[in-house]
Design an enzyme around this catalytic site. Structure first.
Site, PDB file in Angstrom:
ATOM      1  N   GLU A   1       0.784  -1.242   0.000  1.00  0.00           N
ATOM      2  CA  GLU A   1       0.000   0.000   0.000  1.00  0.00           C
ATOM      3  C   GLU A   1       0.814   1.288   0.000  1.00  0.00           C
ATOM      4  O   GLU A   1       0.812   2.054   0.969  1.00  0.00           O
ATOM      5  CB  GLU A   1      -0.960   0.007   1.195  1.00  0.00           C
ATOM      6  CG  GLU A   1      -1.948  -1.134   1.174  1.00  0.00           C
ATOM      7  CD  GLU A   1      -3.125  -0.897   2.127  1.00  0.00           C
ATOM      8  OE1 GLU A   1      -3.141   0.116   2.820  1.00  0.00           O
ATOM      9  OE2 GLU A   1      -4.025  -1.737   2.133  1.00  0.00           O
TER      10      GLU A   1
ATOM     11  N   GLU B   1      -5.706  -8.517   0.807  1.00  0.00           N
ATOM     12  CA  GLU B   1      -6.388  -8.117   2.043  1.00  0.00           C
ATOM     13  C   GLU B   1      -7.835  -7.820   1.719  1.00  0.00           C
ATOM     14  O   GLU B   1      -8.132  -7.143   0.740  1.00  0.00           O
ATOM     15  CB  GLU B   1      -5.800  -6.836   2.676  1.00  0.00           C
ATOM     16  CG  GLU B   1      -4.487  -7.005   3.360  1.00  0.00           C
ATOM     17  CD  GLU B   1      -3.981  -5.702   4.007  1.00  0.00           C
ATOM     18  OE1 GLU B   1      -4.809  -4.855   4.417  1.00  0.00           O
ATOM     19  OE2 GLU B   1      -2.763  -5.542   4.084  1.00  0.00           O
TER      20      GLU B   1
HETATM   21  C1  BGP Z   1      -4.552  -1.890   5.298  1.00  0.00           C
HETATM   22  C2  BGP Z   1      -3.208  -2.236   5.830  1.00  0.00           C
HETATM   23  C3  BGP Z   1      -3.188  -3.069   7.039  1.00  0.00           C
HETATM   24  C4  BGP Z   1      -4.383  -2.960   7.952  1.00  0.00           C
HETATM   25  C5  BGP Z   1      -5.686  -2.749   7.222  1.00  0.00           C
HETATM   26  C6  BGP Z   1      -6.823  -2.311   8.087  1.00  0.00           C
HETATM   27  O1  BGP Z   1      -4.519  -0.611   4.790  1.00  0.00           O
HETATM   28  O2  BGP Z   1      -2.393  -2.841   4.867  1.00  0.00           O
HETATM   29  O3  BGP Z   1      -1.941  -2.873   7.647  1.00  0.00           O
HETATM   30  O4  BGP Z   1      -4.188  -2.232   9.073  1.00  0.00           O
HETATM   31  O5  BGP Z   1      -5.596  -1.837   6.176  1.00  0.00           O
HETATM   32  O6  BGP Z   1      -6.705  -0.960   8.380  1.00  0.00           O
HETATM   33  P1  BGP Z   1      -7.086  -0.374   9.774  1.00  0.00           P
HETATM   34  O7  BGP Z   1      -6.256  -1.108  10.754  1.00  0.00           O
HETATM   35  O8  BGP Z   1      -6.758   1.075   9.714  1.00  0.00           O
HETATM   36  O9  BGP Z   1      -8.528  -0.610   9.933  1.00  0.00           O
END
Ligand code: BGP
Length: 469
Positions: free
Chosen positions: A161, A376
């Site tokens: 990301e 993800e």
């Molecule tokens: C993505 C990232 C993760 C994770 C996820 C959820 O952007 O790659 O590292 O954290 O999002 O985000 P958040 O924890 O802000 O809800």
């Protein structure tokens, strides 16, 4: 039939070093910007997080028991090079050898990311990827890992990301040393990180390694709030350049399309800046474009964008206080809620069809993409724990719908070969701490006990049968 996954499809879970390992100041690890930032903020810390540094065996056993056959893991750069360059920390190097070998022992394929938001503190202070010396340091770190772990790791991702990394630091200001509304810096950071990606990919291929390499992007389709409004269409397209198109062009075109570049320059100019994009950068991007073996897509939500010319106004909801987020960028656009759609407690619009649109778009616009993984997808949720039972039906529903739209894209001819739930176990969330849970496995952060949620049992069925019910 429509509900069967392709042969060899990976049913995985996802983690990131800083969000699970803990041991942030131990075993020779160097500091990252987050250590200092979180300490100053005083809300929560990433220690011990899910104590993965000590409990990875347990988590891998759970993977094996629940049919999870792939795991996204990231290497913490500062465990290998405590200051980012120079001296190597043997303890860190050995830790990842043990971890990758344990993955093999449990029949879990590791998908390894080199950089998941955790740049070394010194380098972050020096401007992070805005500083081109950091690109050199990253390439050296990447080369070291490719060689060191060549017998254990087959699947590599350079970055996780890039857009989030650049935007949260330079536009939203919610990250360490954050600044707000510096679109120019955000775009420059994205570009420089793409150059770093290209250099790592080229190094990997020149090294003649047998595995595969790619990059993970977080992509959100941008819909004009009013599809009939010319202004909204322009707003959505500008926002799309910042979050998606710049990165996809750099990854697969190897250069910026003329209209992409035009919008990038317009956007940089909004914050009074000029982009430094050199001929040699474009050469590297061009060379790497066809060398990518795959791309990871992180997808959580989509946005509906309306034209906006008022003052900048961004507030990200990092408490789970529903309805508290605002996103309005002068000259770019403003996010609006589309009537009838659901959101999470963190105001993320749940829009599974968006994943289908996105996958079809990639196939159409970047036909040289080769292979995709959903690296993800998942739902932040305030799980309740009652007598060892965690009934997370809304999460199951979320995952089911996104898998359903993924399958439709597969039917439409998109080559998707795996799906990794964010996240394997509950873990540390960058700006939310510990009340925003994503895991298939519940972690009691007091005792570090793991408990399978209803979603873990559901996912097990799915991965054993390869059928979406
Ligand atoms: C993505 C990232 C993760 C994770 C996820 C959820 O952007 O790659 O590292 O954290 O999002 O985000 P958040 O924890 O802000 O809800």
């Amino acid at each position: 039939g429509q509900h069967v996954f392709p042969q060899g499809f990976v049913f995985g879970g996802a983690t990131a070093a800083y969000q699970v390992e803990g041991a942030t100041h131990a075993y020779g690890k160097g500091l990252v910007a987050w250590d200092e930032h979180l300490a100053q903020q005083g809300r929560f810390s990433a220690d011990p997080a899910s104590d993965f540094y000590n409990r990875y065996e347990e988590d891998l056993e759970l993977c094996e028991r629940f049919g999870i056959n792939g795991l996204r893991i990231s290497i913490a750069w500062t465990r290998i090079f405590p200051t980012g360059i120079g001296e190597v920390n043997k303890e860190g190097v050995e830790f990842y050898h043990r971890l990758f070998q344990a993955c093999r022992a449990h029949h879990v394929e590791p998908y390894v990311t080199l950089h998941h938001f955790d740049s070394p503190l010194e380098m972050y202070r020096a401007g992070d990827f805005l500083n081109r010396d950091v690109i050199d340091a990253f390439e050296a770190y990447a080369r070291f890992c490719f060689e060191e772990y060549k017998d254990e790791v087959t699947y590599w991702f350079t970055f996780n990301e890039i857009a989030t990394n650049a935007l949260c630091r330079f536009i939203e200001g919610s990250w360490p040393m954050g600044e707000k509304y510096r679109i120019d810096k955000a775009l420059q950071c994205e570009h420089n990180m793409m150059v770093a990606h290209a250099r790592a990919v080229i190094a990997y291929k020149q090294g003649g390694y047998a595995g595969e390499i790619g990059i993970v992007h977080c992509l959100h389709i941008k819909y004009p709030y009013d599809p009939n409004s010319r202004e909204d269409i322009i707003a959505a397209s500008r926002d799309d350049v910042i979050k998606n198109r710049l990165l996809l062009d750099a990854t697969f075109r190897g250069s910026y399309a003329a209209d992409t570049r035009e919008i990038m320059d317009y956007l940089a100019d909004l914050s009074g800046g000029k982009l430094d994009i050199r001929a040699e950068d474009i050469e590297l991007l061009t060379k790497a474009a066809d060398l990518n073996d795959c791309m990871g897509v992180n997808y959580y939500r989509s946005q509906f964008v309306r034209a906006y010319d008022g003052e900048n106004d961004i507030h990200s909801n990092s408490t789970g206080d529903k309805g508290s987020s605002r996103y309005a960028l002068k000259g770019v656009g403003e996010y609006r809620m589309r009537e009838g759609l659901k959101t999470t407690d963190w105001d993320w619009i749940i829009y599974p069809e968006g994943l289908y649109d996105l996958l079809m778009h990639i196939k159409l616009a970047y036909p040289n993409y080769k292979k995709l993984y959903i690296t993800e997808n998942g739902m932040g949720y305030k799980d309740t724990f009652e007598n060892g039972i965690i009934d997370d039906e809304p999460r199951i529903d979320y995952i089911r719908q996104h898998l359903d739209w993924t399958l439709r894209a597969v039917e439409g001819g998109v080559n998707v070969m795996g799906y990794f739930v964010w996240s394997l176990q509950d873990q540390f969330s960058w700006t939310n701490g510990y009340n925003k849970r994503y895991g298939l496995f519940y972690v009691d952060f007091e005792t570090q006990e793991r408990y399978p949620k209803a979603s873990a049992y559901w996912f097990e069925q799915l991965s054993r049968t390869g059928h979406l019910l």
